[in-house]
Design a protein around this motif. Structure first.
Motif, PDB file in Angstrom:
ATOM      1  N   MET A 267       0.841  -1.197   0.000  1.00 31.24           N
ATOM      2  CA  MET A 267       0.000   0.000   0.000  1.00 31.24           C
ATOM      3  C   MET A 267       0.880   1.253   0.000  1.00 31.24           C
ATOM      4  SD  MET A 267      -3.206  -0.830  -0.044  1.00 31.24           S
ATOM      5  CE  MET A 267      -4.023   0.642   0.574  1.00 31.24           C
ATOM      6  N   ILE A 268       0.430   2.276  -0.696  1.00 28.36           N
ATOM      7  CA  ILE A 268       1.175   3.522  -0.699  1.00 28.36           C
ATOM      8  C   ILE A 268       0.900   4.297   0.583  1.00 28.36           C
ATOM      9  CG2 ILE A 268       1.114   3.680  -3.221  1.00 28.36           C
ATOM     10  CD1 ILE A 268      -1.113   5.759  -2.938  1.00 28.36           C
ATOM     11  N   SER A 269       1.772   5.260   0.843  1.00 30.80           N
ATOM     12  CA  SER A 269       1.607   6.065   2.046  1.00 30.80           C
ATOM     13  C   SER A 269       0.407   6.973   1.902  1.00 30.80           C
ATOM     14  CB  SER A 269       2.867   6.901   2.270  1.00 30.80           C
ATOM     15  OG  SER A 269       3.113   7.750   1.166  1.00 30.80           O
ATOM     16  N   ASN A 270      -0.078   7.466   3.010  1.00 28.47           N
ATOM     17  CA  ASN A 270      -1.231   8.351   3.004  1.00 28.47           C
ATOM     18  C   ASN A 270      -0.907   9.646   2.280  1.00 28.47           C
ATOM     19  OD1 ASN A 270      -2.785   6.547   4.476  1.00 28.47           O
ATOM     20  ND2 ASN A 270      -2.111   7.391   6.442  1.00 28.47           N
ATOM     21  N   GLN A 271      -1.942  10.249   1.748  1.00 26.69           N
ATOM     22  CA  GLN A 271      -1.784  11.528   1.060  1.00 26.69           C
ATOM     23  C   GLN A 271      -1.539  12.636   2.081  1.00 26.69           C
ATOM     24  OE1 GLN A 271      -5.189  13.899  -0.678  1.00 26.69           O
ATOM     25  NE2 GLN A 271      -4.297  13.106  -2.575  1.00 26.69           N
TER      26      GLN A 271
ATOM     27  N   GLY B 294       2.558   8.436  -2.156  1.00 28.76           N
ATOM     28  CA  GLY B 294       3.501   7.409  -2.562  1.00 28.76           C
ATOM     29  C   GLY B 294       4.736   7.352  -1.697  1.00 28.76           C
ATOM     30  N   ARG B 295       5.722   6.593  -2.181  1.00 22.91           N
ATOM     31  CA  ARG B 295       6.950   6.400  -1.426  1.00 22.91           C
ATOM     32  C   ARG B 295       8.097   6.249  -2.411  1.00 22.91           C
ATOM     33  NH1 ARG B 295       4.731   0.589   0.595  1.00 22.91           N
ATOM     34  NH2 ARG B 295       4.909  -0.536  -1.382  1.00 22.91           N
ATOM     35  N   GLY B 296       9.289   6.605  -1.937  1.00 24.95           N
ATOM     36  CA  GLY B 296      10.458   6.534  -2.796  1.00 24.95           C
ATOM     37  C   GLY B 296      11.076   7.898  -2.984  1.00 24.95           C
TER      38      GLY B 296
ATOM     39  N   LYS C 110      -1.756   5.156 -10.356  1.00 27.27           N
ATOM     40  CA  LYS C 110      -1.636   4.803  -8.942  1.00 27.27           C
ATOM     41  C   LYS C 110      -0.416   3.916  -8.711  1.00 27.27           C
ATOM     42  CE  LYS C 110      -5.373   6.933  -7.598  1.00 27.27           C
ATOM     43  NZ  LYS C 110      -5.267   8.167  -6.762  1.00 27.27           N
ATOM     44  N   GLU C 111      -0.091   3.083  -9.698  1.00 25.60           N
ATOM     45  CA  GLU C 111       1.034   2.167  -9.557  1.00 25.60           C
ATOM     46  C   GLU C 111       2.366   2.907  -9.434  1.00 25.60           C
ATOM     47  OE1 GLU C 111      -2.413   0.105 -10.805  1.00 25.60           O
ATOM     48  OE2 GLU C 111      -1.445   1.849 -11.721  1.00 25.60           O
TER      49      GLU C 111
ATOM     50  N   GLU D  88       3.844   3.502  -6.059  1.00 28.73           N
ATOM     51  CA  GLU D  88       4.519   2.418  -5.357  1.00 28.73           C
ATOM     52  C   GLU D  88       6.033   2.525  -5.482  1.00 28.73           C
ATOM     53  OE1 GLU D  88       3.199   0.236  -3.456  1.00 28.73           O
ATOM     54  OE2 GLU D  88       1.056   0.348  -3.910  1.00 28.73           O
ATOM     55  N   HIS D  89       6.495   3.358  -6.409  1.00 26.05           N
ATOM     56  CA  HIS D  89       7.928   3.456  -6.689  1.00 26.05           C
ATOM     57  C   HIS D  89       8.514   4.840  -6.415  1.00 26.05           C
ATOM     58  CE1 HIS D  89       7.676  -0.452  -8.746  1.00 26.05           C
ATOM     59  NE2 HIS D  89       6.532  -0.002  -9.250  1.00 26.05           N
ATOM     60  N   LEU D  90       7.668   5.867  -6.489  1.00 28.17           N
ATOM     61  CA  LEU D  90       8.125   7.234  -6.320  1.00 28.17           C
ATOM     62  C   LEU D  90       7.185   7.980  -5.390  1.00 28.17           C
ATOM     63  CD1 LEU D  90       8.793   8.115 -10.086  1.00 28.17           C
ATOM     64  CD2 LEU D  90      10.516   7.431  -8.398  1.00 28.17           C
TER      65      LEU D  90
END
Length: 291
Positions: free
Chosen positions: A1-5, A23-25, A43-44, A47-49
């Motif tokens: 799961m991505i981080s909260n907005q 997101g994260r990264g 949205k994907e 997961e990377h940035l």
């Protein structure tokens, strides 16, 4: 799961510039309407940035009284980006711009290279000069289908009435009516992407009509050591055919060009999986992010 907005606002010279982070990264700053572009990237990718979407002075409620056009000079807009960088304590990040915002991303990288890992330019030509517009019109006339041309003509016939009814919305209404030039699927309805987006038409008219018309992106390119990714849609009838870049690409020291075969002006939205793959591969190859 991505981080909260995370949402916030940076106030510069009386302009309240909203931003949101998801997101994260590696932090990745995307310039333009934070509402529009948060919808335009997958949205994907979050997961990377860590995607940071930032308003500029063209996507806020306009001042009660018009300002001097100098309030929208390109250097002022770059300083607004710098104000957000300081606000968020970002040391280094990727910077992304689509369409005219690509100029802002590139020029920020030139002005503040110590803070930029790399620049991503999407759906843009080397300038927005009259020659570019003529080349784009010719590209549309010679390669667009009859169905695409017919819908474009019908949409544009409606535009004067829309502008008369709501002149403050003329930029959004123009973009929607010009859909057959913007989208590979020529009848795509982009209204949901534009929902709730504010526009400051003085800024947009001046920056898109003069600043980007006259811009020379080759200036100081010889000093830019950071890598650049140029992502173009094969059927971009807004900023023209990829061939417009033929004489400019060699001026860059480190540039990678990716052509998206089933995209027009928005490859990040029209071919999201392919766009994400190319973006992340470029970032990994240039050691901007870990594999």
């Amino acid at each position: 799961m991505i981080s909260n907005q995370t949402k916030g606002t940076v106030v510069v010279d009386g302009f309240s510039l909203d931003y949101c982070m998801e997101g994260r990264g590696i932090p990745t700053l995307i310039i333009g309407s934070n509402r529009f572009y948060a919808r335009a990237f997958s949205k994907e990718l979050r997961e990377h940035l860590q995607l940071i979407f930032m308003d500029h002075r063209g996507f806020v409620a306009p001042p009660e009284e018009p300002l001097e056009n100098s309030a929208y000079a390109l250097d002022i807009l770059l300083q607004d980006i710098e104000a957000l960088r300081r606000h968020l304590n970002l040391e280094q990040f990727l910077i992304v711009g689509h369409s005219g915002h690509a100029f802002m991303a590139l020029e920020y990288a030139k002005k503040f290279p110590q803070h930029v890992l790399g620049s991503v330019m999407i759906g843009v030509s080397p300038d927005y000069s009259e020659a570019m517009h003529q080349a784009t019109d010719a590209f549309f006339e010679t390669t667009a289908s009859a169905e695409r041309k017919d819908l474009y003509a019908k949409n544009m016939a409606k535009l004067p009435g829309l502008i008369q009814a709501k002149p403050e919305k003329r930029f959004v209404d123009y973009c929607l009516c010009a859909g057959p030039r913007n989208w590979f699927q020529y009848d795509f309805d982009a209204a949901a992407l534009w929902e709730g987006v504010e526009t400051n038409m003085q800024m947009i008219d001046y920056v898109w009509g003069k600043v980007f018309r006259d811009i020379d992106i080759t200036k100081d390119l010889d000093k830019l050591e950071k890598p650049v990714l140029l992502a173009l849609g094969k059927y971009d009838y807004v900023t023209g055919p990829p061939s417009l870049w033929d004489k400019v690409v060699p001026v860059f020291k480190h540039i990678q060009v990716e052509l998206f075969e089933e995209s027009a002006h928005y490859p990040q939205f029209e071919q999201p999986a392919e766009f994400d793959e190319k973006l992340l591969a470029w970032a990994i190859e240039n050691k901007l992010i870990d594999n």
